[in-house]
Design a protein around this motif. Structure first.
Motif, PDB file in Angstrom:
ATOM      1  N   LYS A   1      12.111  -8.696   1.500  1.00 47.29           N
ATOM      2  CA  LYS A   1      12.346  -8.718   0.057  1.00 47.29           C
ATOM      3  C   LYS A   1      13.472  -9.659  -0.349  1.00 47.29           C
ATOM      4  CE  LYS A   1      12.000  -5.284  -2.622  1.00 47.29           C
ATOM      5  NZ  LYS A   1      12.208  -4.043  -3.378  1.00 47.29           N
TER       6      LYS A   1
ATOM      7  N   ASP B   1       8.296   1.314  -0.493  1.00 42.02           N
ATOM      8  CA  ASP B   1       7.705   2.445  -1.218  1.00 42.02           C
ATOM      9  C   ASP B   1       7.151   3.492  -0.256  1.00 42.02           C
ATOM     10  OD1 ASP B   1       8.338   1.208  -3.587  1.00 42.02           O
ATOM     11  OD2 ASP B   1       6.358   0.343  -3.888  1.00 42.02           O
ATOM     12  N   ASP B   2       6.700   3.037   0.914  1.00 39.94           N
ATOM     13  CA  ASP B   2       6.164   3.965   1.905  1.00 39.94           C
ATOM     14  C   ASP B   2       7.253   4.831   2.520  1.00 39.94           C
ATOM     15  OD1 ASP B   2       3.884   4.909   3.480  1.00 39.94           O
ATOM     16  OD2 ASP B   2       4.843   3.916   5.182  1.00 39.94           O
TER      17      ASP B   2
ATOM     18  N   ILE C   1       7.575   0.732 -10.795  1.00 38.29           N
ATOM     19  CA  ILE C   1       7.283   1.552  -9.611  1.00 38.29           C
ATOM     20  C   ILE C   1       8.326   2.652  -9.441  1.00 38.29           C
ATOM     21  CG2 ILE C   1       7.168   1.515  -7.089  1.00 38.29           C
ATOM     22  CD1 ILE C   1       6.025  -1.356  -7.365  1.00 38.29           C
TER      23      ILE C   1
ATOM     24  N   GLU D   1       7.959  -4.653  -0.556  1.00 45.83           N
ATOM     25  CA  GLU D   1       7.865  -3.581  -1.551  1.00 45.83           C
ATOM     26  C   GLU D   1       6.934  -2.477  -1.070  1.00 45.83           C
ATOM     27  OE1 GLU D   1       9.001  -1.391  -4.360  1.00 45.83           O
ATOM     28  OE2 GLU D   1       9.747  -3.462  -4.461  1.00 45.83           O
ATOM     29  N   TRP D   2       5.824  -2.855  -0.440  1.00 41.82           N
ATOM     30  CA  TRP D   2       4.905  -1.854   0.118  1.00 41.82           C
ATOM     31  C   TRP D   2       5.628  -0.996   1.159  1.00 41.82           C
ATOM     32  CZ3 TRP D   2       0.238   0.031  -1.013  1.00 41.82           C
ATOM     33  CH2 TRP D   2      -0.604  -0.695  -1.864  1.00 41.82           C
ATOM     34  N   LEU D   3       6.336  -1.651   2.082  1.00 41.51           N
ATOM     35  CA  LEU D   3       7.036  -0.912   3.136  1.00 41.51           C
ATOM     36  C   LEU D   3       8.117  -0.006   2.554  1.00 41.51           C
ATOM     37  CD1 LEU D   3       7.493  -3.657   5.893  1.00 41.51           C
ATOM     38  CD2 LEU D   3       5.947  -1.701   5.947  1.00 41.51           C
TER      39      LEU D   3
ATOM     40  N   ILE E   1       6.152  -8.949  -1.604  1.00 44.00           N
ATOM     41  CA  ILE E   1       5.215  -7.859  -1.899  1.00 44.00           C
ATOM     42  C   ILE E   1       5.047  -6.945  -0.693  1.00 44.00           C
ATOM     43  CG2 ILE E   1       2.827  -7.319  -2.522  1.00 44.00           C
ATOM     44  CD1 ILE E   1       2.836  -9.983  -4.117  1.00 44.00           C
ATOM     45  N   GLU E   2       4.972  -7.532   0.511  1.00 42.28           N
ATOM     46  CA  GLU E   2       4.883  -6.703   1.715  1.00 42.28           C
ATOM     47  C   GLU E   2       6.120  -5.808   1.844  1.00 42.28           C
ATOM     48  OE1 GLU E   2       4.202  -8.970   5.236  1.00 42.28           O
ATOM     49  OE2 GLU E   2       2.453 -10.001   4.405  1.00 42.28           O
TER      50      GLU E   2
ATOM     51  N   HIS F   1       8.153  -5.384 -11.817  1.00 43.24           N
ATOM     52  CA  HIS F   1       7.289  -4.485 -11.051  1.00 43.24           C
ATOM     53  C   HIS F   1       8.092  -3.347 -10.430  1.00 43.24           C
ATOM     54  CE1 HIS F   1       4.291  -8.062 -10.533  1.00 43.24           C
ATOM     55  NE2 HIS F   1       4.108  -7.419 -11.669  1.00 43.24           N
ATOM     56  N   ASP F   2       9.285  -3.656  -9.883  1.00 41.45           N
ATOM     57  CA  ASP F   2      10.112  -2.627  -9.239  1.00 41.45           C
ATOM     58  C   ASP F   2      10.522  -1.534 -10.218  1.00 41.45           C
ATOM     59  OD1 ASP F   2       9.918  -4.027  -6.919  1.00 41.45           O
ATOM     60  OD2 ASP F   2      12.014  -4.642  -6.815  1.00 41.45           O
TER      61      ASP F   2
END
Length: 330
Positions: free
Chosen positions: A174, A154-155, A91, A150-152, A147-148, A87-88
């Motif tokens: 992570k 990417d933000d 992205i 990764e969200w942070l 997953i949380e 996934h990384d």
């Protein structure tokens, strides 16, 4: 199962620089009527260092867990970790993984996503069959944390005002979440669920996660880069990593913006100030040596809680933080 190392020759520190043909699954684990999926996994798993599986095995072997359970645990952590890589890479639009074409480029983005999701699905199926609710719970939490994180992360792309504390939160979610799983899962599989022991194991895992990520972030500036990883790749992607965030602490917004546009290391050091850059690296090392000291305290506390027959595990775990952060060659 292909063991990453045998029970009779547990190394004193993780083999950070030794590649292995990581075959933690067999042909029966995935349907043979999905040949492209199997080919993708063969590419993905080969050439990895399997550090998380090695750490899990180090702990499991000290608890005298059956080989079949060690295999399940090693497979679980590698499935979770490699799912995140699939996934990384998509992205981040990374073109290479372990020196080969990334799965999303070779097999299409859709296949990469499905392959990553399927690994997580297999983790839940396998652990459900094993039947340990506490093990399922910490695994589900680790996946959620990953997953949380990764969200942070990417933000934070393209943001110049990222702080070290914000990066620590990402790293704990992570990387720290997976390392604490490596330490705790064998204990749960062995039905050793004492809260005091798991509190220390969680702290040790979190500290290892921070140290590994901060060390990796130094590699981006070619510091102790024995592996010759790509230099300045994070800034090229618009990503302020932990060491960069530390460097930016004493810079104003305009200076940070200028430095973020420089993707040549020598030019970056000149613009930042070479003497100041060297001094900031030393300060960063001092901060992280403090984390190593905290790890040693938590490890002594763990040793006091463990029964005598498993206390030798602490001697095996003791060299890990220094090896991880200072990148000591074996």
């Amino acid at each position: 199962m292909v063991k990453l190392f045998g029970a009779s020759c547990v190394p004193p520190c993780p083999l950070l620089y030794e590649d292995v043909d990581l075959k933690v699954y067999s042909e029966s684990d995935f349907p043979n009527y999905l040949p492209k999926l199997n080919a993708l996994y063969d590419d993905l798993f080969s050439g990895g260092k399997g550090f998380r599986a090695k750490l899990t095995q180090m702990v499991a072997q000290s608890l005298e867990i059956p080989d079949s359970t060690i295999h399940l645990l090693s497979q679980t952590i590698e499935f979770i970790h490699n799912s995140s890589l699939l996934h990384d890479d998509l992205i981040d639009r990374s073109s290479l993984r372990r020196g080969k074409t990334a799965a999303w480029l070779k097999y299409t983005p859709e296949y990469a996503i499905l392959a990553g999701d399927y690994l997580l699905a297999r983790v839940m199926v396998n652990l459900s069959n094993f039947g340990s609710i506490p093990l399922i719970q910490i695994t589900s939490q680790a996946i959620s944390d990953l997953i949380e994180g990764e969200w942070l992360q990417d933000d934070q792309v393209k943001k110049k005002d990222v702080t070290l504390q914000q990066m620590d939160r990402v790293h704990l979610l992570k990387t720290g979440s997976l390392f604490q799983w490596c330490l705790r899962a064998p204990f749960l599989a062995a039905k050793q669920e004492q809260p005091e022991i798991h509190q220390r194991l969680t702290k040790l895992g979190h500290l290892l996660g921070l140290l590994l990520q901060r060390s990796d972030d130094l590699l981006d500036f070619d510091i102790r880069n024995h592996e010759r990883k790509n230099v300045m790749g994070d800034l090229q992607a618009g990503y302020v990593n932990s060491f960069c965030a530390f460097l930016f602490l004493n810079k104003n917004s305009e200076q940070r913006q200028t430095l973020m546009t420089i993707h040549d290391l020598a030019e970056f050091q000149t613009a930042y100030g070479r003497a100041e850059f060297t001094e900031k690296q030393k300060e960063f090392d001092v901060i992280n040596q403090t984390l190593i000291n905290d790890y040693e305290v938590a490890l002594r506390e763990l040793a006091d809680l463990l029964p005598e027959e498993t206390r030798a595990l602490c001697e095996v775990l003791k060299p890990l933080p220094a090896t991880i952060y200072w990148r000591e060659l074996p």
